[in-house]
Design a protein around this motif. Structure first.
Motif, PDB file in Angstrom:
ATOM      1  N   LEU A   1       6.406  11.841   5.428  1.00 50.73           N
ATOM      2  CA  LEU A   1       5.821  11.998   4.100  1.00 50.73           C
ATOM      3  C   LEU A   1       6.854  12.488   3.084  1.00 50.73           C
ATOM      4  O   LEU A   1       6.798  12.114   1.911  1.00 50.73           O
ATOM      5  N   THR A   2       7.790  13.301   3.540  1.00 50.56           N
ATOM      6  CA  THR A   2       8.843  13.768   2.633  1.00 50.56           C
ATOM      7  C   THR A   2       9.758  12.606   2.242  1.00 50.56           C
ATOM      8  O   THR A   2      10.132  12.468   1.071  1.00 50.56           O
TER       9      THR A   2
ATOM     10  N   GLY B   1       8.888   9.551   2.072  1.00 51.21           N
ATOM     11  CA  GLY B   1       8.102   8.736   1.147  1.00 51.21           C
ATOM     12  C   GLY B   1       8.055   9.356  -0.238  1.00 51.21           C
ATOM     13  O   GLY B   1       8.170   8.672  -1.256  1.00 51.21           O
ATOM     14  N   HIS B   2       7.882  10.662  -0.272  1.00 50.47           N
ATOM     15  CA  HIS B   2       7.869  11.372  -1.543  1.00 50.47           C
ATOM     16  C   HIS B   2       9.201  11.185  -2.267  1.00 50.47           C
ATOM     17  O   HIS B   2       9.247  10.903  -3.470  1.00 50.47           O
TER      18      HIS B   2
ATOM     19  N   ARG C   1       9.449   7.619  -3.644  1.00 54.97           N
ATOM     20  CA  ARG C   1       8.654   7.432  -4.859  1.00 54.97           C
ATOM     21  C   ARG C   1       9.325   8.141  -6.045  1.00 54.97           C
ATOM     22  O   ARG C   1       9.325   7.628  -7.165  1.00 54.97           O
TER      23      ARG C   1
ATOM     24  N   HIS D   1      -2.398   7.085   2.589  1.00 58.10           N
ATOM     25  CA  HIS D   1      -1.309   8.005   2.236  1.00 58.10           C
ATOM     26  C   HIS D   1      -0.081   7.755   3.115  1.00 58.10           C
ATOM     27  O   HIS D   1       1.053   7.781   2.636  1.00 58.10           O
TER      28      HIS D   1
ATOM     29  N   ALA E   1       3.670   6.276   1.922  1.00 58.22           N
ATOM     30  CA  ALA E   1       4.938   6.970   2.178  1.00 58.22           C
ATOM     31  C   ALA E   1       5.948   6.021   2.812  1.00 58.22           C
ATOM     32  O   ALA E   1       7.111   5.963   2.407  1.00 58.22           O
TER      33      ALA E   1
ATOM     34  N   SER F   1       9.549   4.636   1.177  1.00 54.47           N
ATOM     35  CA  SER F   1      10.844   4.777   1.846  1.00 54.47           C
ATOM     36  C   SER F   1      11.544   3.431   1.965  1.00 54.47           C
ATOM     37  O   SER F   1      12.741   3.311   1.672  1.00 54.47           O
TER      38      SER F   1
ATOM     39  N   THR G   1       2.476   2.776  -3.778  1.00 46.68           N
ATOM     40  CA  THR G   1       3.177   4.017  -3.460  1.00 46.68           C
ATOM     41  C   THR G   1       2.702   5.204  -4.301  1.00 46.68           C
ATOM     42  O   THR G   1       3.250   6.292  -4.183  1.00 46.68           O
TER      43      THR G   1
ATOM     44  N   ALA H   1       2.171   8.534  -2.738  1.00 48.12           N
ATOM     45  CA  ALA H   1       3.354   9.133  -2.096  1.00 48.12           C
ATOM     46  C   ALA H   1       3.964  10.211  -2.984  1.00 48.12           C
ATOM     47  O   ALA H   1       4.779  11.011  -2.531  1.00 48.12           O
TER      48      ALA H   1
ATOM     49  N   PRO I   1       4.293  16.487  -0.314  1.00 45.55           N
ATOM     50  CA  PRO I   1       4.186  16.082   1.094  1.00 45.55           C
ATOM     51  C   PRO I   1       3.513  17.127   1.978  1.00 45.55           C
ATOM     52  O   PRO I   1       2.807  16.766   2.929  1.00 45.55           O
TER      53      PRO I   1
ATOM     54  N   THR J   1      -0.245  16.531   1.751  1.00 45.00           N
ATOM     55  CA  THR J   1      -0.657  15.322   2.471  1.00 45.00           C
ATOM     56  C   THR J   1      -0.537  15.530   3.973  1.00 45.00           C
ATOM     57  O   THR J   1      -1.400  15.107   4.749  1.00 45.00           O
TER      58      THR J   1
END
Lengths: 345, 345
Positions: A281-282, A284-285, A288, B203, B207, B211, B232, B235, B239, B242
């Motif tokens: 998730l990080t 992905g963050h 984005r 979610h 993510a 990426s 996205t 995202a 994080p 989520t």
């Protein structure tokens, strides 16, 4: 300084007034006929569908009686021909191009650039082809879904190969700018890898998400909120169109799909064992955020037609590779084109 | 007819006037304090963060000096306590609840219902707990991101177990309706499976997509249009939030993730061999259409408090299971509550 083309001013002036022939009047082609007409170009279109052609004519646009007739007129008027048909119909249309306008200036608006260039080389090798890809659309399709605003401030990729026909490159860039788009120059293969990641993979993930969600039944659909609605929006597109787009970019899509599968597999393993999704998730963050940063840092450039062809093409590709976008011509280039008028027509 | 609770009218009247104590003033809790206050309820909040508490107080809301003080007041005024803290902070807060308001009416706004119910049974077993889950949010977080409109016409799931405390069920439903939401009743396990599909999986896919896209570099980000931007969007959420949400629903998320991985693997195999993505994309198109159909066919019901508890709870779950939503109370129920006034306060 050496000019990219024999007479830069004359080339740009001609490009900005060049007639436009649009083959295919669906969402993109139909919007292009509207936008080019609105920009003051002499523009006509043709559709293999009688219903579509009748709708476009009824809306007041110049529609030829057949694809053959539209292309014959393009040959006679030295127009820029724009192929706006699905990838699956391309070979058939190229056969008509080779017959009616074998040496024409040619571009396309298809979402994949390598395979289209190969098809053109095979079917209409004498055309002066420079591929294009306006990055726009909606989940709807057909003439009725079109709009002359569809290209407004959207990215229009212009294929920028080492052997590009520079006059036609300028024709395509000028048309994109006239429709309100910005131009991102890119080599066909770099384009195809990029769109696999940011367009074709999103369409595939949206479809899979929509299926998994709907399998949850009425309760799941009743609970679906923003993340599901946004994540599945493009799944509403006609599947035949999405399939043609994705399948046409098979090699690049497989590579980005494998990237996604690898990341999802790693996330699954982590969730099942230690329960941790934070690294997925990080990442992905951060991804984005990179999009938002890129959008804020957008570099907009005006270009002229100076330098050797090799220098010009490499400079253009570098603009695209580094996140830049062409928003128009330099005042000097326009002055060379239009003299004391010093303005775009 | 037998009433669900001893005096249906008095229960409903009390629920509609019940004070509200919100623990946690982030996006959801902060919005709830605003919405409940705006709806005329006596409502106060508390945050473990001094900065947050000061902001909320500066905006004119009733903020207790501490979580302990807020809960002590809830016990004294027989308020409905709403836990609006991340899942990871839940155990600590429940320890304070058990100490300061051990028998209170309790609900939560966390996105997973089974694990929260287990934590409450373990840590604060004497509370009268009925779980809730407002299906709303934005990609932003914190008090400043809140809005009293956040729940407007959004779905608020109210957990509807066989052993539900019916008075508190009515309290939670009445609060959701007062905030402008509609109520979807669902058993905790059915809820958790559904949200894994339509919230937690989206979610995770967002993510991974972000990426893969960002790995395409500046060109890919410059070409990113609607499908990538929408796919996205979530995202961008913090994080940690989520991760807490998704990891809290591990079993259900693993099952929906495996469903997605199976479908993606099948699509990959088909693309690599025969090149066909049409069946994947058609299933996705049908899934998205099912969402649109469900939204058009939305069934809205008004409820009363008649029937045996078992009948009432099963009828409520059936409303949720079949895509229905509770938008309010019947006129008869309101008349029983407020007599000749015949209106909601």
């Amino acid at each position: 300084m050496e000019a990219v083309v024999e007479s830069a001013g004359a080339t740009l002036a001609a490009a900005q007034r060049r007639p436009v022939c649009v083959i295919g009047l669906g969402l993109i082609g139909g919007s292009l006929l509207r936008a080019a007409t609105d920009a003051g170009r002499s523009a006509w279109g043709a559709s293999a569908s009688t219903t579509t052609a009748e709708k476009a004519a009824a809306d007041g646009y110049d529609v030829a009686v057949s694809v053959d007739a539209a292309l014959a007129r393009a040959a006679a008027e030295d127009a820029l021909v724009v192929l706006a048909v699905p990838l699956t119909a391309l070979d058939d249309v190229l056969a008509v191009v080779a017959r009616e306008a074998p040496g024409c200036r040619l571009t396309d608006v298809t979402s994949v650039k390598g395979p289209v260039a190969e098809a053109v080389a095979r079917r209409a090798p004498a055309t002066r082809f420079v591929g294009g890809h306006p990055m726009t659309g909606t989940e709807f399709s057909g003439w009725d879904a079109g709009s002359l605003q569809l290209f407004h401030e959207k990215v229009w990729v212009v294929a920028t190969e080492d052997d590009a026909d520079l006059e036609v490159w300028v024709d395509v860039a000028a048309l994109a700018l006239a429709c309100g788009a910005v131009v991102v120059p890119a080599a066909a293969d770099e384009h195809d890898l990029a769109v696999a990641r940011i367009s074709h993979l999103p369409h595939l993930l949206a479809a899979v998400l929509a299926s998994v969600g709907a399998d949850g039944g009425e309760l799941a659909l009743a609970l679906a909120a923003g993340s599901f609605t946004d994540g599945t929006r493009v799944a509403a597109t006609r599947p035949e169109l999405t399939a043609a787009m994705c399948e046409g970019n098979r090699a690049a899509l497989l590579s980005s799909l494998d990237d996604a599968l690898g990341r999802l597999g790693a996330a699954r393993g982590s969730l099942a064992s230690t329960g941790g999704l934070l690294s997925t998730l990080t990442a992905g963050h951060d991804g984005r955020e990179a999009l938002d940063v890129a959008r804020r840092a957008r570099r907009e450039v005006r270009i002229d037609l100076e330098g050797t062809p090799a220098e010009f093409l490499e400079a253009m590709r570098e603009v695209g590779r580094t996140g830049g976008r062409v928003i128009g011509w330099t005042p000097e280039a326009l002055e060379a084109a239009f003299g004391s008028e010093d303005q775009e027509p």
